[in-house]
Design a protein around this motif. Structure first.
Motif, short mmCIF file in Angstrom:
data_model
loop_
_atom_site.label_atom_id
_atom_site.label_comp_id
_atom_site.label_asym_id
_atom_site.label_seq_id
_atom_site.Cartn_x
_atom_site.Cartn_y
_atom_site.Cartn_z
N THR A 162 -4.82 6.42 0.96
CA THR A 162 -3.82 6.27 -0.06
C THR A 162 -2.45 6.91 0.63
O THR A 162 -2.32 7.98 0.92
CB THR A 162 -3.93 7.43 -0.99
N GLY A 193 1.29 -4.22 -7.19
CA GLY A 193 0.25 -3.15 -7.66
C GLY A 193 0.89 -1.68 -7.14
O GLY A 193 0.31 -0.84 -7.63
N CYS A 194 2.36 -1.58 -6.89
CA CYS A 194 2.97 -0.20 -6.46
C CYS A 194 3.50 0.11 -7.73
O CYS A 194 4.23 -0.50 -8.59
CB CYS A 194 3.62 -0.42 -5.46
N TYR A 195 3.28 1.41 -8.25
CA TYR A 195 3.89 2.16 -9.55
C TYR A 195 5.24 2.67 -9.16
O TYR A 195 5.63 3.77 -9.43
CB TYR A 195 3.06 3.05 -10.01
N TRP A 204 -0.90 -2.50 -3.52
CA TRP A 204 -1.60 -1.45 -4.16
C TRP A 204 -1.54 -0.17 -3.64
O TRP A 204 -2.66 0.74 -3.72
CB TRP A 204 -3.07 -2.05 -4.42
N CYS A 205 -0.42 0.18 -3.11
CA CYS A 205 -0.23 1.56 -2.76
C CYS A 205 0.19 2.38 -3.91
O CYS A 205 1.52 2.72 -4.05
CB CYS A 205 0.79 1.57 -1.54
N SER A 206 -0.63 2.82 -4.81
CA SER A 206 -0.48 3.42 -5.95
C SER A 206 0.37 4.74 -6.12
O SER A 206 0.93 5.20 -7.19
CB SER A 206 -1.72 3.35 -6.84
N ASN A 207 0.36 5.38 -4.88
CA ASN A 207 0.91 6.70 -4.92
C ASN A 207 2.33 6.58 -4.18
O ASN A 207 3.04 7.62 -3.93
CB ASN A 207 0.02 7.65 -3.89
N CYS A 241 3.97 -4.62 -10.96
CA CYS A 241 4.65 -3.45 -10.86
C CYS A 241 4.81 -2.68 -12.29
O CYS A 241 6.08 -3.20 -12.87
CB CYS A 241 5.77 -3.49 -10.06
#
Length: 627
Positions: free
Chosen positions: A143, A191-193, A165-168, A217
């Motif tokens: 992560t 997929g990144c927030y 999708w690097c969610s952190n 996003c």
């Protein structure tokens, strides 16, 4: 001469660097070069331009990123994907850089906080019926956080960055990177927030940005794109937005106002309405690619596309319930450069739409019609008569299209190279014969569940289409050995063959393929009840280049046939053989011990001996339900 270094003493560093720059895309070559000597390792590291990092267990990702940045100082492209784990042997280390991946698995200390590898696979969208062979091992997930992104910011000449999708990753990390990496041209944040602050920073500092992917996003709102548009307006050429519930027409109005050089737009939204698409059509005259999956967009928006987007080359319309033939009539009249049209689940389109496209877009090269139930034979006939440049045709779930349509395709589309047919119940042998005799440059033929197509049509393909490289005949019950014998005799360039579920095919057909198609690389013969060891032995003898073979649900093959198959197929990388009752643990062990390049073996767990599991557990995959 042995014992003398005739390369390092003669070749200067500049020449070696030039050589390394030409082999960067090959993992084995890059690794081999870096292991020759310390000088080559140093120069090879300097020449690296691309790093690919897959999500995996191992060192903390932020530490890993810092290490890579320090070692490869001239990197320009970084791709990080947290969806897919790297499959490597337990307690082994793998170091791969450049256009490759880095992974390191630490010894397992127990259960604790780790997440199973199977969960990473399910997140990536991998077949849910499979689990990794190392699923018992608990590992720490990869992560990336803002700290890692800050380390990446040290690559001031970074041009391409992909964070899948690097969610952190959050605003702080993206802001830090944007401020320092001002040469950034491509940014993928799928997929990144990240939020509006981070995207605004990209607009403020990255004035050369050309490609931006914001799919999934969910933290973004209109405010972020409104801040981004003025900064990147002159350079932005590609934009992708999907499932961003707080991005509305207001954002697209800003894009249409400032991003006048936009060439590619992909929209998947339940919120976007006509006004946003209208703004893009009017403000972006250079638009070449438009992909829309917007249920609230109507004819009015597409009329504007036809009126203003004269450079449009690709149009994809998915699940539109609120527009009619009027839209494609305008597209046909205005978008004369259209080459690629994909229409999916557009229930109100009729034959008039294809007539308009055929009449106005004679340069059409690719056409896909998927589930448009009101389009029939007449519409496709217009395409066959008007679009002589057509090279790829896909008809999926088109119940109203019959043989006469492909008769016109065979007559008028001599350049056709790929034909895909799925669940087209009114298309039979006559249609395939017309195509085979008229489109002799055909290279790819995919047919699935077209029950009126049998030996007659496929024999015609074998007799006429000598350039065929890819043939898929899935669950075509009327196709038998005679068809494959014709293919084996007439298509020596065949590389891909899938005859899954063609119950009439047995050993004779596959023997003909083995003797006539030595370039075969992928073979799927699953669910063939009459296939036996003779066919496997012949395939092993005649097709040594095979890398992927799927044998599942073949009830007649045994360990003996497998042994003959893998004896000469030393390049084999993937093998599926579940539900083969006569294959035992001996056959599994034979495959594992013989195929040194094997990356995945799908088999029932109970057929794997303890010795085989210890030897090659990292390539084994099992069904979720033990048999």
């Amino acid at each position: 001469m042995r014992g003398q270094d005739l390369i390092n003493t003669v070749l200067p560093e500049e020449l070696l660097l030039e050589i390394f720059s030409h082999i960067e895309g090959s993992k084995s070559d890059c690794d081999s070069c870096s292991l020759v000597c310390k000088r080559w390792m140093k120069l090879e590291r300097v020449s690296r331009r691309t790093l690919r990092i897959a999500g995996s267990s191992g060192n903390p990702p932020d530490v890993l990123i810092k290490l890579l940045v320090e070692k490869f100082v001239n990197v320009r492209n970084v791709f990080i994907d947290e969806r897919l784990p790297v499959s490597i042997p337990p307690n082994h280390s793998t170091y791969s850089y450049g256009a490759h991946s880095y992974s390191r698995r630490k010894p397992i200390k127990g259960k604790g906080r780790g997440r199973k590898a199977a969960s990473s696979s399910s997140k990536a969208g991998i077949n849910g019926a499979e689990n990794s062979g190392s699923e018992e091992l608990d590992v720490e997930p990869f992560t990336l956080s803002d700290a890692g992104l800050t380390s990446l910011a040290q690559i001031v000449r970074l041009e391409k960055l992909s964070l899948i999708w690097c969610s952190n990753v959050r605003n702080e990390g993206l802001t830090s990177l944007a401020e320092k990496c001002r040469n950034l041209k491509s940014l993928d944040l799928q997929g990144c927030y990240v939020g509006d602050q981070g995207i605004a920073a990209v607009g403020q500092w990255c004035k050369q940005l050309e490609d931006l992917n914001l799919r999934f996003c969910e933290g973004l709102t209109d405010a972020g794109l409104i801040e981004l548009a003025p900064g990147c307006g002159k350079s932005l050429k590609t934009l992708g937005i999907a499932t961003c519930a707080r991005i509305t027409d207001t954002s697209l109005e800003a894009i249409g106002l400032y991003c006048t050089s936009l060439q590619t737009l992909s929209l998947d939204s339940d919120v976007i309405k006509n006004q946003g698409v209208l703004s893009i059509a009017k403000g972006c005259p250079s638009l070449k690619v438009l992909k829309l999956h917007c249920v609230n967009v109507t004819d009015d928006a597409l009329l504007a596309v036809g009126a203003y987007c004269m450079s449009l080359e690709l149009l994809a319309l998915n699940s539109f319930q609120r527009f009619t033939d009027k839209s494609l009539l305008c597209i046909g009249q205005g978008c004369k450069k259209l080459k690629n049209l994909m229409i999916s689940d557009c229930y109100f389109l009729t034959d008039m739409s294809l007539q308009a496209i055929g009449s106005g877009c004679s340069g059409l090269t690719h056409l896909e019609v998927n589930g448009c139930h009101n389009i029939g034979t007449l519409g496709l006939e217009y395409i066959g008569k008007s679009c002589s440049q057509l090279s790829e045709l896909a008809l999926l779930y088109c119940q109203r299209i019959g043989n006469d349509a492909l008769l016109e395709i065979g007559r008028g589309c001599k350049l056709l190279q790929a034909l895909h047919l799925v669940d087209c119940s009114n298309i039979g042998d006559d249609a395939i014969c017309h195509v085979a005799r008229g489109c002799k440059k055909l290279k790819k033929l995919h047919i699935r569940r077209c029950y009126e197509i049998g030996d007659k049509g496929i024999i015609a393909v074998g007799e006429n289409c000598h350039y065929l490289t890819d043939l898929s005949l899935r669950f075509c019950d009327r196709v038998g050995d005679d068809a494959l014998i014709a293919i084996g005799q007439g298509c020596p360039l065949l590389e891909q063959l899938n005859v899954s579920g063609c119950h009439q095919i047995g050993d004779d057909g596959l023997v003909a393929i083995a003797r006539g198609c030595p370039k075969l690389v992928h073979l799927d013969v699953s669910v063939l009840q009459h296939l036996g060891d003779l066919a496997l032995a012949e395939i092993g003898e005649g097709c040594p280049l095979i890398k992927d073979v799927i044998l599942s649900h073949c009830r007649q093959i045994t360990d003996f046939g497998l042994a003959h198959l893998v004896k000469n197929c030393t390049l084999l990388e993937t093998c599926h053989m579940v539900y083969c009752p006569l294959v035992t643990s001996v056959g599994v062990a034979t495959v594992v011990s013989t195929c040194v390049n094997l990356k995945k073996l799908l088999v029932e767990r109970w057929k794997v001996s303890q010795r085989t599991r210890r030897r090659a557990g990292y390539v084994l995959s099992y069904l979720c339900v033990d048999l």
